[in-house]
Design a protein around this motif. Sequence first.
Motif, PDB file in Angstrom:
ATOM      1  N   GLN A   1      13.704 -37.273 -11.168  1.00  0.00           N
ATOM      2  CA  GLN A   1      12.889 -38.098 -11.001  1.00  0.00           C
ATOM      3  C   GLN A   1      13.815 -38.488 -10.324  1.00  0.00           C
ATOM      4  O   GLN A   1      15.308 -39.136 -11.339  1.00  0.00           O
ATOM      5  CB  GLN A   1      11.724 -38.939 -11.397  1.00  0.00           C
TER       6      GLN A   1
ATOM      7  N   ALA B   1      16.166 -42.101  -8.595  1.00  0.00           N
ATOM      8  CA  ALA B   1      16.076 -43.587  -9.884  1.00  0.00           C
ATOM      9  C   ALA B   1      15.660 -44.537  -8.740  1.00  0.00           C
ATOM     10  O   ALA B   1      16.921 -46.069  -9.067  1.00  0.00           O
ATOM     11  CB  ALA B   1      16.939 -43.917 -10.667  1.00  0.00           C
TER      12      ALA B   1
ATOM     13  N   ARG C   1       1.855 -42.268  -9.429  1.00  0.00           N
ATOM     14  CA  ARG C   1       3.717 -41.141  -9.269  1.00  0.00           C
ATOM     15  C   ARG C   1       3.321 -40.449  -7.644  1.00  0.00           C
ATOM     16  O   ARG C   1       4.677 -39.990  -7.270  1.00  0.00           O
ATOM     17  CB  ARG C   1       3.573 -40.321 -10.114  1.00  0.00           C
TER      18      ARG C   1
ATOM     19  N   SER D   1      19.618 -40.833 -12.111  1.00  0.00           N
ATOM     20  CA  SER D   1      18.378 -40.447 -12.573  1.00  0.00           C
ATOM     21  C   SER D   1      18.621 -40.634 -14.133  1.00  0.00           C
ATOM     22  O   SER D   1      19.343 -41.036 -14.425  1.00  0.00           O
ATOM     23  CB  SER D   1      17.500 -38.879 -12.571  1.00  0.00           C
TER      24      SER D   1
ATOM     25  N   CYS E   1      17.002 -39.556 -16.278  1.00  0.00           N
ATOM     26  CA  CYS E   1      16.307 -37.977 -16.926  1.00  0.00           C
ATOM     27  C   CYS E   1      15.617 -38.491 -18.599  1.00  0.00           C
ATOM     28  O   CYS E   1      15.524 -37.293 -19.174  1.00  0.00           O
ATOM     29  CB  CYS E   1      17.489 -37.346 -17.257  1.00  0.00           C
TER      30      CYS E   1
ATOM     31  N   LYS F   1       9.121 -40.076 -20.297  1.00  0.00           N
ATOM     32  CA  LYS F   1       8.703 -40.370 -19.263  1.00  0.00           C
ATOM     33  C   LYS F   1       8.655 -39.700 -17.639  1.00  0.00           C
ATOM     34  O   LYS F   1       7.898 -39.394 -16.606  1.00  0.00           O
ATOM     35  CB  LYS F   1       8.827 -41.948 -18.814  1.00  0.00           C
TER      36      LYS F   1
ATOM     37  N   HIS G   1      11.121 -38.043 -16.416  1.00  0.00           N
ATOM     38  CA  HIS G   1      11.911 -37.657 -14.924  1.00  0.00           C
ATOM     39  C   HIS G   1      12.811 -37.249 -15.082  1.00  0.00           C
ATOM     40  O   HIS G   1      13.462 -36.993 -14.531  1.00  0.00           O
ATOM     41  CB  HIS G   1      12.962 -39.614 -15.310  1.00  0.00           C
TER      42      HIS G   1
END
Length: 487
Positions: free
Chosen positions: A23, A25, A157, A194, A196, A200, A202
């Motif tokens: 994901q 940032a 999300r 990210s 990472c 979460k 990510h």
Amino acid sequence: MELAPPELIAKYQPVIGLEVHVQLATRTKIFCSCEMAFGAPPNTNVCPVCLALPGALPVLSMDAVELAVKASLALHCRVNPVSRFARKNYFYPDSPKGYQISQYDEPLAEHGYVDITVDGVKKRIGVTRVHMEDDAGKSVHDGFRDSDRNTYVDLNRCGAPLIEIVSEPDMRSSDEAYAYLTELKQALQFVEVSTCDMEKGHLRCDANVSVMLKGAEKFGTRAEVKNLNSFRFLKLAIDYEIARQVALVESGGRMVQETRLFNADSGETVSMRSKEDAHDYRYFPEPDLVPLRVSDEWKARLAASMPELPADKRQRFVTEYGLREYDAQVLTLTRPMSEFYEEVASVSGDPKTAANWLMGDLAGLLKAAGKEIEESPVSAKHLGELVAMVSKGELTGKSAKDVLPKMFETGEAPGPIVDREGLKTMSDMGAVEKIIDDVIAANPKQVEQYKSGKTAVMGFLVGQVMKASRGQAAANVVNDMLKTKLG
Ligand SMILES: [Zn+2]
């Protein structure tokens, strides 16, 4: 399920490839301006676009593209001047569009690599491609009074910006997969694309695993294992899957291409569904988005703004500062750690000693206090000053070890503490000599032993002098002076 014993597994060659979702940032989602806030109340960060209301159109976030390009460069990929978005059609209850906007035959970037080292052996793992896509929402299966009967949907999300990083099937053990994911995560964190944060979600990882007899050329049928949300699970799941597949093949069974889910409680993988092929998704070009163009100028500008990558930094720490490979690795684990170290090294003018103080004493204090290096009450500058005082002989190592905890407690520079507590190394040679004479007079037996050739007793005598000086006499001076006096 029966698992194969190690001696059977040893006949086979595992083949592993990873698909990693990261994901980005960004402040907003990839195709709308909704905030990306973790932990917001359910269904509050939504708008007509990410809810897929009729007539709402996606607009690509340039911030997301920027981070995706940086990630691609960090993985040494070739960024394509033109890439295209495509619709990947499938039904998920938490995906209101009924399709995912992804990239298919024209991804953002291709042909990269990640270098890993396992048991001292270096190896290059190919990165097939990096493409951009949006995330789905979340199905919430528990936490409600009627969770035994109902599932709830949280669309916060939906539309989160993702990149998918697909590796070549170049890994041959769970250790190599672990090392690959570690390097990949570190690189992406360094370039700040990210967090990472696996907890979460990510950073999410799926593993494609197959086995073939050693010496064979054709890969076996692979299973895709999903739900590997920690490094430990990745390793456990791959090892389980290898043992399962070997047992199956050895017993005359046939592998089927399927998607399996790792169950963290049982440590097993279980069949989820037969693996779909690309054509099942009915990919077609996304009609609501124009092709994504990344100009050479833009790419060059982004490349110039990137920090030094961790692998390069590690190498430089070895050559420039003369650190051991292991120390260089520890000091480049995170970007804040590497930056802290470089400042201590520069202020102290003694990079090796700086590394020891940082990884030893300061790391110990941080660990005991449950703090990260970013939260260190001792600044890099102050630690550098302390190391410099020791290097210059103004402070003994022993005194410095008493000063550091006080710096940690108060956040003060070392100078005032040393002055206040009178810890400066004794520069009055007459005073040191007086202590030495006293120690010689008080220990005739040891002095006799030394003179008769038992030189090991020197350590004891030095120790007595250090004790009498409250650690403020410089050990090398004491050593020299004692030797001279005892002939
Ligand atoms: Zn939205």
